[in-house]
Design a protein around this motif. Structure first.
Motif, PDB file in Angstrom:
ATOM      1  N   PHE A 159       0.830  -1.205   0.085  1.00 36.43           N
ATOM      2  CA  PHE A 159       0.174  -0.020  -0.082  1.00 36.43           C
ATOM      3  C   PHE A 159       0.911   1.181   0.008  1.00 36.43           C
ATOM      4  CE2 PHE A 159      -2.286  -3.550   1.908  1.00 36.43           C
ATOM      5  CZ  PHE A 159      -3.700  -3.303   1.189  1.00 36.43           C
ATOM      6  N   ALA A 160       0.589   2.178  -0.855  1.00 34.12           N
ATOM      7  CA  ALA A 160       1.403   3.320  -1.024  1.00 34.12           C
ATOM      8  C   ALA A 160       0.531   4.593  -1.663  1.00 34.12           C
ATOM      9  CB  ALA A 160       2.616   3.067  -2.093  1.00 34.12           C
ATOM     10  N   THR A 161       0.990   5.635  -1.285  1.00 32.02           N
ATOM     11  CA  THR A 161       0.373   6.928  -1.967  1.00 32.02           C
ATOM     12  C   THR A 161       1.059   7.011  -3.282  1.00 32.02           C
ATOM     13  OG1 THR A 161       0.480   7.859   0.251  1.00 32.02           O
ATOM     14  CG2 THR A 161       0.005   9.479  -1.734  1.00 32.02           C
ATOM     15  N   LEU A 162       0.410   6.274  -4.363  1.00 32.01           N
ATOM     16  CA  LEU A 162       1.192   6.241  -5.558  1.00 32.01           C
ATOM     17  C   LEU A 162       1.252   7.561  -6.090  1.00 32.01           C
ATOM     18  CD1 LEU A 162      -0.438   2.878  -6.695  1.00 32.01           C
ATOM     19  CD2 LEU A 162       1.765   3.190  -5.693  1.00 32.01           C
ATOM     20  N   LEU A 163       0.284   8.566  -6.002  1.00 32.86           N
ATOM     21  CA  LEU A 163       0.377   9.813  -6.757  1.00 32.86           C
ATOM     22  C   LEU A 163      -0.642   9.834  -7.916  1.00 32.86           C
ATOM     23  CD1 LEU A 163       3.939  11.243  -6.199  1.00 32.86           C
ATOM     24  CD2 LEU A 163       1.820  11.691  -4.652  1.00 32.86           C
ATOM     25  N   THR A 164      -0.301   8.894  -8.712  1.00 35.56           N
ATOM     26  CA  THR A 164      -1.343   8.690  -9.876  1.00 35.56           C
ATOM     27  C   THR A 164      -2.439   7.776  -9.412  1.00 35.56           C
ATOM     28  OG1 THR A 164      -1.472   7.477 -12.011  1.00 35.56           O
ATOM     29  CG2 THR A 164       0.142   6.398 -10.557  1.00 35.56           C
ATOM     30  N   GLY A 165      -3.581   8.489  -9.743  1.00 35.10           N
ATOM     31  CA  GLY A 165      -4.752   7.856  -9.183  1.00 35.10           C
ATOM     32  C   GLY A 165      -5.236   8.435  -7.953  1.00 35.10           C
ATOM     33  N   THR A 166      -4.376   9.333  -7.447  1.00 37.04           N
ATOM     34  CA  THR A 166      -5.040   9.920  -6.123  1.00 37.04           C
ATOM     35  C   THR A 166      -5.091  11.584  -6.421  1.00 37.04           C
ATOM     36  OG1 THR A 166      -2.428  10.406  -5.530  1.00 37.04           O
ATOM     37  CG2 THR A 166      -3.722   8.457  -4.288  1.00 37.04           C
ATOM     38  N   ALA A 167      -5.809  12.221  -5.468  1.00 37.63           N
ATOM     39  CA  ALA A 167      -6.020  13.576  -5.730  1.00 37.63           C
ATOM     40  C   ALA A 167      -4.674  14.402  -5.349  1.00 37.63           C
ATOM     41  CB  ALA A 167      -7.237  14.114  -5.190  1.00 37.63           C
TER      42      ALA A 167
END
Length: 628
Positions: free
Chosen positions: A498-506
């Motif tokens: 699990f990660a803050t992937l940046l792509t796909g998040t706001a």
């Protein structure tokens, strides 16, 4: 927008576009420049005297890579969900907690986002920030308070060299190297983890522009990056930047972004002469710092859940989705045009692209004119004032806020070296070359920022390969037509990651708010899946291919919001223009839209996540669960 202004913006953009884009920079990870990346803050003796939380061949349930806000919030939300702190370990190459706030200790350092919404877990720790905008040591201190309060363990001075998924055992195998300073042998470790959380942050890898003659200059003169500020050379300290050693020094600082805006006024107080080398000026609005008093705090912390409420309120304004009351009420919330970078309400369809861009320009121009008028008022030399004026939309480069930067150029010992968008030409043994002129200096400070994490796959952000199921490198998936993710925090073929992937998040200019949303969602999924599992210690959670494909279709629907970035002057927001290059094929265009952010903005993204969490037990749509 007036035609003349549009032409001016386009001219200024075009003169800064370079074919080499982001490759004009090199990172301090490069072998020949590792000395510039040295940790100046670590206490190796203290770390070496402590029992490390992980040893070779150990196994841990949760391994988090990164000790900044991102990693600490993953840890806290897991603990809040019922997991034990002793089952969690944070690994970081730094010598302590803090992430970017561990490394950055330059004079004048503060966060330009209000501390009441930026510092994580203020309600939970009971900590009251001393100012509206928190200074660097206080922000790092909050990270240390969080770790201490919840007994979050950290394995420091340790680099993760690789992480490989073993599908039969349901474990990640990680190779790591721990280095405890000069004269000490590096310790190589192999550990296993049931769950991993890459949390390298957005801006973590320092970059520098490499120009001809740099090595020659560096061999004879002192050089450092702002994220490795050398107080031994300048004098002073981060809490008392009395840089007396610069009284007889000619200093050049390259860069006029958010870091330099804060460092320049402090350098101007001490340097014999300060040269500020500018490629692209920043919008610089008023900061208006103030201390927190009891009356202010009662208004801020007025009810349970106040911090989340205040964060959402801020995000409404920076996504141009205002609500009746502006709780933060500062330069950010008065600059709605910044939504052009991070998303906002409404899906932009192909036939609405021009109207969308025009509407952003319309709300941005008013603010831009005010800032340019402020420069005229504050800078006495009209020629210098003109060179300090930015000519691009406000969503193209991070706006800055400072009450002393502009007036620094009124001092006789401060000179602006404007390169007219070209940057440095090179170096000599004695100085720097700008527009054909040699400027002799004693100290060069590189305020040239970081490689943007938003343009990188998770392996590049960590500087180590991530190998998933079927032996697939995640770097391969990031460049393939089957790229996808679920909620911007999980991806098929990479179970239990699990990660803050940046792509796909706001996006948000207050990244702590995004990190917390992702951390709460991750902890919820793992906790609910563990409650359902007959054997939680052998649980495997994986985003399904169907679910991630459905999710990225929603991302694609929203991707045209970011069409406004086409108008931008190069900056790290656009990977120095690389991300603006038109796709060469339909496949490349499709991949680019699949890798976009959540274009309807962070308020909408958080609403979606909270609805998902609110469905309760046995509602983990999109994830496949199994026991190995």
């Amino acid at each position: 927008m007036p035609i003349g202004l549009a032409e001016k913006y386009a001219q200024e953009r075009d003169k800064r576009i370079r074919p080499d884009g982001q490759s004009q920079y090199i990172t301090l990870h490069t072998r020949e420049f590792q000395a510039l990346e040295k940790d100046l803050w670590v206490d190796y003796r203290d770390l070496g005297s402590r029992e490390p939380p992980l040893k070779d061949r150990d196994e841990v349930k949760f391994l988090i890579i990164g000790g900044g806000h991102n990693g600490l919030l993953f840890a806290y939300r897991l603990i809040e969900a019922g997991f034990k702190s002793e089952d969690i370990c944070i690994v970081d190459i730094a010598g302590g907690f803090g992430g970017t706030w561990y490394w950055n200790r330059y004079p004048g350092l503060m966060c330009d986002i209000e501390g009441y919404i930026y510092l994580p877990l203020l309600e939970e720790t009971g900590y009251i920030p001393r100012h509206k905008y928190s200074y660097g040591p206080e922000i790092r201190g909050q990270s240390e308070r969080i770790a201490a309060k919840w007994n979050i363990r950290g394995l420091f001075c340790t680099k993760v060299d690789s992480q490989v998924w073993n599908d039969d055992k349901g474990r990640w195998s990680l190779e790591m190297t721990r280095s405890l300073g000069p004269g000490q042998d590096a310790v190589h470790m192999s550990v296993k983890a049931q769950f991993v959380f890459p949390a390298g942050g957005v801006l973590s890898i320092p970059k520098i522009p490499y120009s001809p003659g740099f090595e020659q200059f560096r061999s004879r003169n002192h050089v450092f990056h702002t994220s490795r500020w050398d107080y031994e050379y300048t004098g002073g300290s981060e809490t008392n930047p009395v840089m007396v050693n610069l009284r007889n020094k000619r200093v050049a600082i390259i860069g006029t972004g958010a870091t330099a805006i804060q460092a320049v006024p402090e350098l101007a107080k001490w340097a014999k002469h300060l040269y500020v080398v500018q490629r692209t000026p920043s919008y610089c609005g008023e900061r208006v710092q103030r201390e927190t008093n009891p009356e202010t705090w009662l208004k801020v912390a007025d009810q349970p859940g106040w911090q989340n409420k205040r964060r959402i309120n801020f995000n409404h304004f920076v996504t141009n989705d205002p609500v009746p009351v502006d709780l933060v009420n500062d330069g950010w919330t008065h600059t709605p045009g910044v939504a052009g970078l991070i998303g906002g309400p409404g899906i932009v369809t192909p036939e609405r692209v021009k109207d969308h861009i025009d509407s952003l320009f319309a709300i941005d121009v008013k603010r831009a004119e005010k800032v340019r008028e402020r420069i005229e008022r504050e800078v006495k030399d009209t020629d210098v004032a003109e060179k300090l004026k930015p000519w691009y939309p406000g969503w193209c480069k991070r706006p800055t806020f400072n009450d002393s930067y502009l007036t620094s150029f009124n001092q006789p010992n401060v000179t602006l070296i404007d390169t007219d968008g070209k940057g440095l030409e090179g170096y000599t043994e004695r100085g720097i070359l700008c527009r054909g002129e040699e400027i002799e200096i004693d100290l060069l400070i590189l305020s040239t920022g970081f490689i943007s994490g938003g343009t990188q796959n998770p392996s590049d952000r960590l500087g180590s390969p991530i190998i998933g199921r079927d032996e697939r490198p995640i770097a391969n998936k990031w460049e393939s037509g089957d790229f996808g993710n679920l909620f911007g925090m999980a991806t098929h073929q990479y179970p239990n990651m699990f990660a803050t992937l940046l792509t796909g998040t706001a996006g948000s200019y207050n990244m702590t708010s995004l990190y917390d949303v992702v951390a709460r969602l991750s902890a919820h999924i793992i906790a609910e899946a563990s409650r359902q599992a007959a054997d939680p210690d052998n649980l495997v959670i994986e985003a399904s291919k169907t679910a991630e494909d459905q999710y990225v279709e929603e991302v694609k629907k929203r991707s045209l919001w970011y069409s406004a970035l086409r108008t931008c002057t190069p900056s790290y927001f656009t990977a120095e223009g690389d991300s603006l290059k038109p796709p060469k094929t339909a496949e490349e265009a499709n991949l680019k839209s699949r890798k976009a952010g959540w274009g309807t903005g962070i308020v909408d993204y958080q609403r979606m996540v909270e609805e998902y969490i609110g469905r309760g037990e046995n509602k983990l749509e999109g994830f496949d669960l199994r026991i190995v």
